[in-house]
Design a protein around this motif. Structure first.
Motif, PDB file in Angstrom:
ATOM      1  N   LEU B  83     -72.045 -39.492  42.594  1.00 21.63           N
ATOM      2  CA  LEU B  83     -71.851 -38.457  41.645  1.00 21.63           C
ATOM      3  C   LEU B  83     -73.073 -38.296  40.649  1.00 21.63           C
ATOM      4  CD1 LEU B  83     -69.328 -40.619  41.375  1.00 21.63           C
ATOM      5  CD2 LEU B  83     -68.153 -38.611  40.350  1.00 21.63           C
ATOM      6  N   ILE B  84     -73.339 -37.205  40.198  1.00 21.04           N
ATOM      7  CA  ILE B  84     -74.547 -37.085  39.253  1.00 21.04           C
ATOM      8  C   ILE B  84     -73.909 -36.337  38.159  1.00 21.04           C
ATOM      9  CG2 ILE B  84     -75.752 -35.078  40.176  1.00 21.04           C
ATOM     10  CD1 ILE B  84     -78.281 -36.845  39.602  1.00 21.04           C
ATOM     11  N   GLN B  85     -74.231 -36.555  36.868  1.00 28.04           N
ATOM     12  CA  GLN B  85     -74.135 -35.817  35.898  1.00 28.04           C
ATOM     13  C   GLN B  85     -75.151 -35.150  34.978  1.00 28.04           C
ATOM     14  OE1 GLN B  85     -71.899 -38.044  32.645  1.00 28.04           O
ATOM     15  NE2 GLN B  85     -69.917 -38.390  33.796  1.00 28.04           N
ATOM     16  N   ILE B  86     -74.762 -33.924  34.595  1.00 30.83           N
ATOM     17  CA  ILE B  86     -75.552 -33.306  33.639  1.00 30.83           C
ATOM     18  C   ILE B  86     -75.680 -33.550  32.273  1.00 30.83           C
ATOM     19  CG2 ILE B  86     -76.259 -30.887  33.040  1.00 30.83           C
ATOM     20  CD1 ILE B  86     -75.180 -30.037  36.061  1.00 30.83           C
ATOM     21  N   LYS B  87     -76.711 -33.301  31.822  1.00 33.45           N
ATOM     22  CA  LYS B  87     -76.717 -33.815  30.330  1.00 33.45           C
ATOM     23  C   LYS B  87     -75.753 -32.637  29.451  1.00 33.45           C
ATOM     24  CE  LYS B  87     -80.509 -30.741  29.026  1.00 33.45           C
ATOM     25  NZ  LYS B  87     -81.751 -30.576  28.549  1.00 33.45           N
ATOM     26  N   ASP B  88     -75.639 -32.960  28.328  1.00 33.33           N
ATOM     27  CA  ASP B  88     -74.649 -31.988  27.401  1.00 33.33           C
ATOM     28  C   ASP B  88     -75.209 -30.786  27.097  1.00 33.33           C
ATOM     29  OD1 ASP B  88     -73.190 -34.283  27.433  1.00 33.33           O
ATOM     30  OD2 ASP B  88     -73.300 -34.395  25.157  1.00 33.33           O
ATOM     31  N   LEU B  89     -74.567 -29.676  27.509  1.00 28.40           N
ATOM     32  CA  LEU B  89     -75.510 -28.382  27.418  1.00 28.40           C
ATOM     33  C   LEU B  89     -74.488 -27.337  26.202  1.00 28.40           C
ATOM     34  CD1 LEU B  89     -74.981 -27.372  31.175  1.00 28.40           C
ATOM     35  CD2 LEU B  89     -77.204 -28.249  30.059  1.00 28.40           C
ATOM     36  N   VAL B  90     -75.512 -26.964  25.420  1.00 29.57           N
ATOM     37  CA  VAL B  90     -74.944 -26.372  24.211  1.00 29.57           C
ATOM     38  C   VAL B  90     -75.479 -24.981  24.120  1.00 29.57           C
ATOM     39  CG1 VAL B  90     -74.682 -26.457  21.491  1.00 29.57           C
ATOM     40  CG2 VAL B  90     -75.037 -28.535  23.030  1.00 29.57           C
ATOM     41  N   TRP B  91     -74.423 -23.958  24.008  1.00 23.39           N
ATOM     42  CA  TRP B  91     -75.049 -22.389  23.368  1.00 23.39           C
ATOM     43  C   TRP B  91     -74.640 -22.338  22.019  1.00 23.39           C
ATOM     44  CZ3 TRP B  91     -73.526 -24.033  28.546  1.00 23.39           C
ATOM     45  CH2 TRP B  91     -74.108 -23.594  29.554  1.00 23.39           C
ATOM     46  N   THR B  92     -75.200 -21.589  21.351  1.00 21.87           N
ATOM     47  CA  THR B  92     -74.959 -21.367  19.918  1.00 21.87           C
ATOM     48  C   THR B  92     -74.979 -19.992  19.830  1.00 21.87           C
ATOM     49  OG1 THR B  92     -76.173 -23.344  19.136  1.00 21.87           O
ATOM     50  CG2 THR B  92     -75.405 -21.780  17.631  1.00 21.87           C
ATOM     51  N   ALA B  93     -73.741 -19.374  19.343  1.00 22.27           N
ATOM     52  CA  ALA B  93     -73.566 -17.825  19.218  1.00 22.27           C
ATOM     53  C   ALA B  93     -74.465 -17.685  17.981  1.00 22.27           C
ATOM     54  CB  ALA B  93     -72.244 -17.594  18.735  1.00 22.27           C
ATOM     55  N   SER B  94     -75.295 -16.388  18.056  1.00 22.08           N
ATOM     56  CA  SER B  94     -76.141 -15.925  17.049  1.00 22.08           C
ATOM     57  C   SER B  94     -76.062 -14.505  16.801  1.00 22.08           C
ATOM     58  CB  SER B  94     -77.550 -16.588  17.473  1.00 22.08           C
ATOM     59  OG  SER B  94     -78.371 -16.174  16.334  1.00 22.08           O
ATOM     60  N   LEU B 139     -70.716 -23.355  21.923  1.00 18.08           N
ATOM     61  CA  LEU B 139     -70.013 -24.045  23.160  1.00 18.08           C
ATOM     62  C   LEU B 139     -70.868 -24.926  23.724  1.00 18.08           C
ATOM     63  CD1 LEU B 139     -67.776 -23.110  25.162  1.00 18.08           C
ATOM     64  CD2 LEU B 139     -69.495 -21.751  26.155  1.00 18.08           C
ATOM     65  N   THR B 140     -70.031 -26.284  24.090  1.00 11.97           N
ATOM     66  CA  THR B 140     -70.662 -27.393  24.653  1.00 11.97           C
ATOM     67  C   THR B 140     -70.102 -27.799  25.733  1.00 11.97           C
ATOM     68  OG1 THR B 140     -71.045 -28.217  22.448  1.00 11.97           O
ATOM     69  CG2 THR B 140     -71.321 -29.644  24.211  1.00 11.97           C
ATOM     70  N   LEU B 141     -70.718 -27.919  26.805  1.00 13.16           N
ATOM     71  CA  LEU B 141     -70.419 -28.426  28.142  1.00 13.16           C
ATOM     72  C   LEU B 141     -70.959 -29.733  28.224  1.00 13.16           C
ATOM     73  CD1 LEU B 141     -70.699 -25.832  30.675  1.00 13.16           C
ATOM     74  CD2 LEU B 141     -68.969 -25.947  29.300  1.00 13.16           C
ATOM     75  N   GLN B 142     -69.765 -30.866  28.619  1.00 12.63           N
ATOM     76  CA  GLN B 142     -70.150 -32.221  28.806  1.00 12.63           C
ATOM     77  C   GLN B 142     -69.563 -32.856  30.252  1.00 12.63           C
ATOM     78  OE1 GLN B 142     -68.491 -34.197  25.178  1.00 12.63           O
ATOM     79  NE2 GLN B 142     -70.836 -34.095  24.166  1.00 12.63           N
ATOM     80  N   ASP B 143     -70.455 -33.806  30.590  1.00 10.18           N
ATOM     81  CA  ASP B 143     -69.860 -34.575  32.036  1.00 10.18           C
ATOM     82  C   ASP B 143     -69.654 -33.381  33.208  1.00 10.18           C
ATOM     83  OD1 ASP B 143     -69.968 -36.461  30.090  1.00 10.18           O
ATOM     84  OD2 ASP B 143     -67.713 -36.900  30.282  1.00 10.18           O
ATOM     85  N   CYS B 144     -70.375 -32.514  33.196  1.00  5.96           N
ATOM     86  CA  CYS B 144     -70.357 -31.736  34.520  1.00  5.96           C
ATOM     87  C   CYS B 144     -70.948 -32.278  35.594  1.00  5.96           C
ATOM     88  CB  CYS B 144     -71.452 -30.299  34.366  1.00  5.96           C
ATOM     89  SG  CYS B 144     -70.606 -29.319  33.173  1.00  5.96           S
ATOM     90  N   GLU B 145     -70.023 -32.763  36.464  1.00  7.58           N
ATOM     91  CA  GLU B 145     -70.503 -33.625  37.655  1.00  7.58           C
ATOM     92  C   GLU B 145     -70.718 -33.046  39.022  1.00  7.58           C
ATOM     93  OE1 GLU B 145     -68.486 -38.020  36.547  1.00  7.58           O
ATOM     94  OE2 GLU B 145     -67.308 -36.663  37.860  1.00  7.58           O
ATOM     95  N   ILE B 146     -71.567 -33.510  39.756  1.00  2.37           N
ATOM     96  CA  ILE B 146     -71.711 -32.972  41.289  1.00  2.37           C
ATOM     97  C   ILE B 146     -71.512 -33.962  42.060  1.00  2.37           C
ATOM     98  CG2 ILE B 146     -73.424 -32.138  42.861  1.00  2.37           C
ATOM     99  CD1 ILE B 146     -75.050 -30.947  40.432  1.00  2.37           C
ATOM    100  N   ARG B 147     -70.529 -34.062  42.944  1.00  7.75           N
ATOM    101  CA  ARG B 147     -69.850 -35.052  43.641  1.00  7.75           C
ATOM    102  C   ARG B 147     -70.184 -34.988  45.246  1.00  7.75           C
ATOM    103  NH1 ARG B 147     -63.905 -36.076  41.020  1.00  7.75           N
ATOM    104  NH2 ARG B 147     -64.589 -35.794  38.638  1.00  7.75           N
ATOM    105  N   ILE B 148     -70.336 -36.014  45.896  1.00  5.35           N
ATOM    106  CA  ILE B 148     -70.515 -35.997  47.460  1.00  5.35           C
ATOM    107  C   ILE B 148     -69.322 -37.110  47.749  1.00  5.35           C
ATOM    108  CG2 ILE B 148     -71.625 -36.459  49.257  1.00  5.35           C
ATOM    109  CD1 ILE B 148     -74.294 -35.663  47.812  1.00  5.35           C
ATOM    110  N   ASN B 149     -68.404 -36.568  48.529  1.00  5.00           N
ATOM    111  CA  ASN B 149     -67.293 -37.413  49.053  1.00  5.00           C
ATOM    112  C   ASN B 149     -67.420 -37.477  50.459  1.00  5.00           C
ATOM    113  OD1 ASN B 149     -66.458 -36.847  46.104  1.00  5.00           O
ATOM    114  ND2 ASN B 149     -64.286 -37.117  46.849  1.00  5.00           N
ATOM    115  N   GLU B 150     -66.822 -38.657  50.870  1.00 10.00           N
ATOM    116  CA  GLU B 150     -66.771 -38.948  52.311  1.00 10.00           C
ATOM    117  C   GLU B 150     -66.016 -37.773  53.053  1.00 10.00           C
ATOM    118  OE1 GLU B 150     -68.082 -40.947  55.460  1.00 10.00           O
ATOM    119  OE2 GLU B 150     -68.425 -41.235  53.529  1.00 10.00           O
ATOM    120  N   SER B 151     -64.654 -37.319  52.283  1.00  7.59           N
ATOM    121  CA  SER B 151     -63.904 -36.326  52.945  1.00  7.59           C
ATOM    122  C   SER B 151     -63.347 -35.447  51.786  1.00  7.59           C
ATOM    123  CB  SER B 151     -62.728 -37.105  53.652  1.00  7.59           C
ATOM    124  OG  SER B 151     -61.997 -37.929  52.475  1.00  7.59           O
TER     125      SER B 151
END
Lengths: 146, 151
Positions: B83-94, B139-151
């Protein structure tokens, strides 16, 4: 950050020299800090989550830095919220190795959710403790198996 | 529901085993519920991004190929996956709500293309419900993961 009196992620995880060396070879200018999580790490992580849920402590190990531009309490709030959604039986099942459950046992799904939450909790905590990118090797074991 | 698109699977294999050129960057875009991503989605133009005038940039947040932006890599021998995780992503409404519509339902990972609509969708995450925030909120996104599984 990253530790309380009873929950110190940097003591629970073991430095992974093999993967660290491989990282140094493959990406010398962009390395992570590698750790191995044995099966023995899961029980104290579950215990720590329950400690927070029972109100005995705050999830200080999940509080980040203001410098990141992210609400430092975001992860603590989110993971605590996720933890509250699980049942006591899920945490109890997570304390038991997967091999103790027969395939098809209805407790497996709840156990898996608790184990995944524990992984997310520990991962966030150790990333904060290190203060940089990390690599996590989860050892082959029945504790972490979903 | 999170997942890989088939285009994403193909790209990874092509880049790994044919040494094709890697994208200069990757992006995480926010999309409305109008169209749900599936494994068969190819490009961002097949989805509907949220509006772009109040804190959201067309195409989303840019990610650099390094351990800062992909900050957790996991090798899971207990479950035969990585698995690989992406850093925290933040969007601020303006200047108003982040989206002029109902908000973001999907986060979508794309490759790079100067034409935003032609960026290839490789992964997607369901945000569970339409997410919108008001002026000044994040709006914050945390721990978005990309996974590679065996099945």
């Amino acid at each position: 950050m990253g530790k309380t009196k009873s929950f110190d992620v940097l003591k629970l995880a073991k430095p992974d020299k093999e993967r660290q060396a491989r990282d140094a070879e493959r990406a010398p200018d962009d390395q992570r800090t590698w750790f191995t999580l044995s099966g023995a790490v899961l029980a104290p992580t579950i215990a720590r989550i329950l400690q927070v849920l029972e109100g005995h402590d705050q999830a200080v190990e999940l509080v980040g830095s203001l410098a990141d531009g992210v609400d430092p309490f975001e992860a603590a709030k989110r993971l605590t919220r996720d933890a509250k959604r699980l049942k006591a039986a899920d945490y109890a099942a997570a304390m038991v190795p997967r091999s103790e459950f027969a395939d098809g046992d209805p407790a497996i799904a709840g156990r898996a959710a608790a184990v995944e939450l524990a992984r997310a909790w520990f991962t966030r905590a150790i990333k904060i403790a290190v203060g940089g990118p990390v690599g996590i090797h989860i050892a082959k074991c029945d504790e972490w198996r979903l | 529901m999170a997942g890989w698109t088939n285009r994403g699977k193909r790209n990874v294999l092509d880049e790994r085993y044919r040494a094709t050129t890697l994208p200069t960057n990757y992006y995480v875009a926010l999309c409305r519920s109008t169209t749900s991503p599936t494994a068969d989605i190819n490009t961002l133009s097949e989805l509907t991004q949220i509006s772009t005038s109040t804190g959201y940039t067309d195409g989303g947040i840019q990610l650099t190929k390094n351990s800062t932006d992909f900050d957790v890599l996991t090798e899971d021998d207990a479950n035969d996956r990585a698995l690989i995780q992406i850093k925290d992503l933040v969007w601020t409404a303006s200047g108003g709500n982040l989206d002029s519509g109902a908000g973001a339902r999907w986060a979508v990972f794309t490759d790079h293309n100067a034409t935003v609509g032609s960026r290839e969708v490789e992964h997607y995450w369901d945000l569970s419900s339409d997410r919108n925030v008001s002026d000044g909120q994040t709006l914050t996104l945390q721990d978005c993961e990309i996974r590679i599984n065996e099945s």
